[in-house]
Design a protein around this motif. Structure first.
Motif, PDB file in Angstrom:
ATOM      1  N   HIS A 237      21.184   9.413  -3.657  1.00 41.53           N
ATOM      2  CA  HIS A 237      19.867   8.809  -3.465  1.00 41.53           C
ATOM      3  C   HIS A 237      19.531   8.758  -1.975  1.00 41.53           C
ATOM      4  O   HIS A 237      20.412   8.520  -1.143  1.00 41.53           O
ATOM      5  CB  HIS A 237      19.826   7.383  -4.039  1.00 41.53           C
ATOM      6  CG  HIS A 237      20.291   7.284  -5.452  1.00 41.53           C
ATOM      7  ND1 HIS A 237      19.617   7.888  -6.490  1.00 41.53           N
ATOM      8  CD2 HIS A 237      21.362   6.660  -5.996  1.00 41.53           C
ATOM      9  CE1 HIS A 237      20.261   7.633  -7.624  1.00 41.53           C
ATOM     10  NE2 HIS A 237      21.316   6.903  -7.360  1.00 41.53           N
ATOM     11  N   PRO A 238      18.263   8.931  -1.627  1.00 41.79           N
ATOM     12  CA  PRO A 238      17.836   8.745  -0.244  1.00 41.79           C
ATOM     13  C   PRO A 238      18.095   7.308   0.204  1.00 41.79           C
ATOM     14  O   PRO A 238      17.920   6.360  -0.570  1.00 41.79           O
ATOM     15  CB  PRO A 238      16.332   9.046  -0.283  1.00 41.79           C
ATOM     16  CG  PRO A 238      16.117   9.801  -1.555  1.00 41.79           C
ATOM     17  CD  PRO A 238      17.149   9.321  -2.513  1.00 41.79           C
ATOM     18  N   ARG A 239      18.499   7.168   1.469  1.00 39.90           N
ATOM     19  CA  ARG A 239      18.762   5.843   2.020  1.00 39.90           C
ATOM     20  C   ARG A 239      18.207   5.762   3.434  1.00 39.90           C
ATOM     21  O   ARG A 239      18.126   6.761   4.141  1.00 39.90           O
ATOM     22  CB  ARG A 239      20.260   5.536   2.036  1.00 39.90           C
ATOM     23  CG  ARG A 239      20.910   5.512   0.664  1.00 39.90           C
ATOM     24  CD  ARG A 239      22.387   5.163   0.758  1.00 39.90           C
ATOM     25  NE  ARG A 239      23.123   6.118   1.594  1.00 39.90           N
ATOM     26  CZ  ARG A 239      24.406   5.967   1.927  1.00 39.90           C
ATOM     27  NH1 ARG A 239      25.070   4.902   1.515  1.00 39.90           N
ATOM     28  NH2 ARG A 239      25.001   6.875   2.683  1.00 39.90           N
ATOM     29  N   GLY A 240      17.832   4.570   3.840  1.00 36.59           N
ATOM     30  CA  GLY A 240      17.339   4.368   5.198  1.00 36.59           C
ATOM     31  C   GLY A 240      16.701   2.998   5.323  1.00 36.59           C
ATOM     32  O   GLY A 240      16.667   2.215   4.364  1.00 36.59           O
ATOM     33  N   GLU A 241      16.180   2.703   6.524  1.00 41.01           N
ATOM     34  CA  GLU A 241      15.486   1.433   6.702  1.00 41.01           C
ATOM     35  C   GLU A 241      14.143   1.489   5.984  1.00 41.01           C
ATOM     36  O   GLU A 241      13.408   2.472   6.092  1.00 41.01           O
ATOM     37  CB  GLU A 241      15.257   1.118   8.175  1.00 41.01           C
ATOM     38  CG  GLU A 241      14.579  -0.238   8.367  1.00 41.01           C
ATOM     39  CD  GLU A 241      14.184  -0.542   9.798  1.00 41.01           C
ATOM     40  OE1 GLU A 241      13.615  -1.626  10.046  1.00 41.01           O
ATOM     41  OE2 GLU A 241      14.419   0.328  10.680  1.00 41.01           O
TER      42      GLU A 241
ATOM     43  N   LEU B 138       0.824  -1.211   0.000  1.00 40.75           N
ATOM     44  CA  LEU B 138       0.000   0.000   0.000  1.00 40.75           C
ATOM     45  C   LEU B 138       0.857   1.261   0.000  1.00 40.75           C
ATOM     46  O   LEU B 138       0.503   2.255  -0.637  1.00 40.75           O
ATOM     47  CB  LEU B 138      -0.924   0.000   1.225  1.00 40.75           C
ATOM     48  CG  LEU B 138      -1.864  -1.201   1.368  1.00 40.75           C
ATOM     49  CD1 LEU B 138      -2.597  -1.143   2.699  1.00 40.75           C
ATOM     50  CD2 LEU B 138      -2.842  -1.254   0.204  1.00 40.75           C
ATOM     51  N   ASP B 139       1.960   1.215   0.726  1.00 40.04           N
ATOM     52  CA  ASP B 139       2.807   2.396   0.829  1.00 40.04           C
ATOM     53  C   ASP B 139       4.138   1.974   1.439  1.00 40.04           C
ATOM     54  O   ASP B 139       4.255   0.902   2.048  1.00 40.04           O
ATOM     55  CB  ASP B 139       2.135   3.451   1.706  1.00 40.04           C
ATOM     56  CG  ASP B 139       2.798   4.824   1.597  1.00 40.04           C
ATOM     57  OD1 ASP B 139       3.529   5.046   0.607  1.00 40.04           O
ATOM     58  OD2 ASP B 139       2.590   5.653   2.489  1.00 40.04           O
ATOM     59  N   TYR B 140       5.145   2.830   1.282  1.00 38.09           N
ATOM     60  CA  TYR B 140       6.432   2.584   1.926  1.00 38.09           C
ATOM     61  C   TYR B 140       7.054   3.922   2.302  1.00 38.09           C
ATOM     62  O   TYR B 140       6.665   4.976   1.810  1.00 38.09           O
ATOM     63  CB  TYR B 140       7.377   1.806   1.002  1.00 38.09           C
ATOM     64  CG  TYR B 140       7.880   2.582  -0.193  1.00 38.09           C
ATOM     65  CD1 TYR B 140       9.012   3.405  -0.090  1.00 38.09           C
ATOM     66  CD2 TYR B 140       7.253   2.491  -1.429  1.00 38.09           C
ATOM     67  CE1 TYR B 140       9.478   4.115  -1.184  1.00 38.09           C
ATOM     68  CE2 TYR B 140       7.711   3.198  -2.526  1.00 38.09           C
ATOM     69  CZ  TYR B 140       8.831   4.013  -2.394  1.00 38.09           C
ATOM     70  OH  TYR B 140       9.293   4.726  -3.479  1.00 38.09           O
ATOM     71  N   LYS B 141       8.034   3.871   3.193  1.00 38.69           N
ATOM     72  CA  LYS B 141       8.811   5.057   3.539  1.00 38.69           C
ATOM     73  C   LYS B 141      10.173   4.610   4.048  1.00 38.69           C
ATOM     74  O   LYS B 141      10.370   3.428   4.376  1.00 38.69           O
ATOM     75  CB  LYS B 141       8.087   5.898   4.601  1.00 38.69           C
ATOM     76  CG  LYS B 141       7.857   5.197   5.936  1.00 38.69           C
ATOM     77  CD  LYS B 141       7.076   6.104   6.887  1.00 38.69           C
ATOM     78  CE  LYS B 141       6.798   5.414   8.220  1.00 38.69           C
ATOM     79  NZ  LYS B 141       6.037   6.289   9.161  1.00 38.69           N
ATOM     80  N   LEU B 142      11.113   5.539   4.066  1.00 38.94           N
ATOM     81  CA  LEU B 142      12.446   5.259   4.577  1.00 38.94           C
ATOM     82  C   LEU B 142      12.617   5.927   5.933  1.00 38.94           C
ATOM     83  O   LEU B 142      12.190   7.060   6.144  1.00 38.94           O
ATOM     84  CB  LEU B 142      13.517   5.768   3.613  1.00 38.94           C
ATOM     85  CG  LEU B 142      13.518   5.155   2.203  1.00 38.94           C
ATOM     86  CD1 LEU B 142      14.701   5.695   1.401  1.00 38.94           C
ATOM     87  CD2 LEU B 142      13.568   3.639   2.261  1.00 38.94           C
ATOM     88  N   LEU B 143      13.266   5.225   6.845  1.00 40.86           N
ATOM     89  CA  LEU B 143      13.532   5.731   8.184  1.00 40.86           C
ATOM     90  C   LEU B 143      15.011   6.080   8.304  1.00 40.86           C
ATOM     91  O   LEU B 143      15.879   5.248   8.004  1.00 40.86           O
ATOM     92  CB  LEU B 143      13.168   4.669   9.230  1.00 40.86           C
ATOM     93  CG  LEU B 143      13.431   5.029  10.696  1.00 40.86           C
ATOM     94  CD1 LEU B 143      12.487   6.145  11.143  1.00 40.86           C
ATOM     95  CD2 LEU B 143      13.258   3.791  11.581  1.00 40.86           C
ATOM     96  N   ASP B 144      15.297   7.312   8.715  1.00 38.69           N
ATOM     97  CA  ASP B 144      16.693   7.718   8.903  1.00 38.69           C
ATOM     98  C   ASP B 144      17.370   6.835   9.946  1.00 38.69           C
ATOM     99  O   ASP B 144      16.767   6.447  10.957  1.00 38.69           O
ATOM    100  CB  ASP B 144      16.768   9.170   9.381  1.00 38.69           C
ATOM    101  CG  ASP B 144      16.377  10.163   8.295  1.00 38.69           C
ATOM    102  OD1 ASP B 144      16.306   9.761   7.121  1.00 38.69           O
ATOM    103  OD2 ASP B 144      16.139  11.337   8.631  1.00 38.69           O
TER     104      ASP B 144
END
Length: 271
Positions: A83-87, A64-70
């Motif tokens: 590029h953005p990186r994270g968990e 449904l959705d995703y996001k990156l965690l710092d």
């Protein structure tokens, strides 16, 4: 020979193929595609949620959705360049609601908005294009603050024609990496098993691959142990799908690698 393998040993009726569990070296992907006469797809998922991605793109549905965690302690951020990186955190129709009778464990893997913590460090190359970097728990932070993903480096260096397997090792007390290398049998035979000849060939191969991949100096092992016994499920150093068992490798080689650090410091200190 490859056509015979496809028809005789695999039945000749394969119409789709994928790999999972861990990234495959490009050389292995190329070989398997030549055997199967099909593109080999990169599948990503987890036991808690099944399949999430194919070829680096979320499967919608169930995702449904995703996001990156710092991850500031590991040096990963959504404002990283290029590029953005994270968990990677996901909301998906296929994720389990929690762990049975384990509210503590459930709270650890779901955030307040219901996103599931995958435990994987991901780079967002483009919208809906996500590339695996490493496991959060496998990332090593060196003494000068650089974050290193050993499994990514192992995947790169294992494409060498003289390396069968490699275990990359580092600690927060040191500013550089070491490794344990299982040389390819053909390389051993070509030099009559002489480590004095084999070592520089392996070292040159590591530096060549590092240069081609534009690695930072701190991502290149500065020295390595030679090991004749491969990492296998039988000796506990690899899983059934040939993924390295990192804590077992550290138990087996940790003392020798720390001794190597000490020896290197005695001959010039930090490098």
């Amino acid at each position: 020979m490859r056509a015979e393998m496809r028809e005789r040993f695999l039945g000749g009726r394969i119409v789709w193929a994928a790999f999972g569990a861990a990234p495959l070296p490009a050389r292995m992907v190329e070989f398997m595609e030549s055997v199967l006469d099909l593109p080999l797809h990169d599948a990503y998922g987890s036991s808690e949620g099944g399949g999430f991605m194919i070829d680096h793109r979320p499967i919608r549905p169930p995702v449904l959705d995703y996001k990156l965690l710092d991850l500031p302690d590991l040096g990963y951020s959504r404002i990283d360049l290029p590029h953005p990186r994270g968990e990677l955190l996901l909301r998906s129709e296929s994720v389990v609601p929690g762990y049975y009778n384990r509210p503590d464990a459930t709270a650890e893997v779901f955030d307040e908005d219901g996103y599931f913590h995958t435990g994987d460090v991901i780079a967002e190359i483009a919208p809906d294009e996500l590339v695996y970097v490493d496991r959060v728990k496998n990332v090593v932070k060196l003494s000068r603050g650089e974050s290193v993903a050993p499994s990514r480096l192992e995947g790169l260096f294992s494409t060498s024609e003289v390396i069968q397997q490699i275990f990359v090792y580092g600690t927060s007390d040191q500013s550089y990496l070491l490794a344990v290398v299982v040389p390819a049998q053909e390389a051993v035979e070509s030099v009559g098993g002489d480590p004095a000849v084999l070592r520089p060939r392996i070292a040159w191969s590591i530096w060549r691959l590092a240069a081609e991949a534009d690695l930072h100096a701190y991502e290149i092992p500065q020295a390595f142990l030679l090991e004749t016994e491969p990492f296998t499920p039988q000796n506990g150093l690899a899983t059934d799908v040939r993924k390295p068992v990192r804590h077992k490798l550290q138990e087996r080689y940790g003392a020798r690698l720390e001794a190597l650090y000490t020896a290197m410091e005695a001959f010039g200190g930090d490098i």
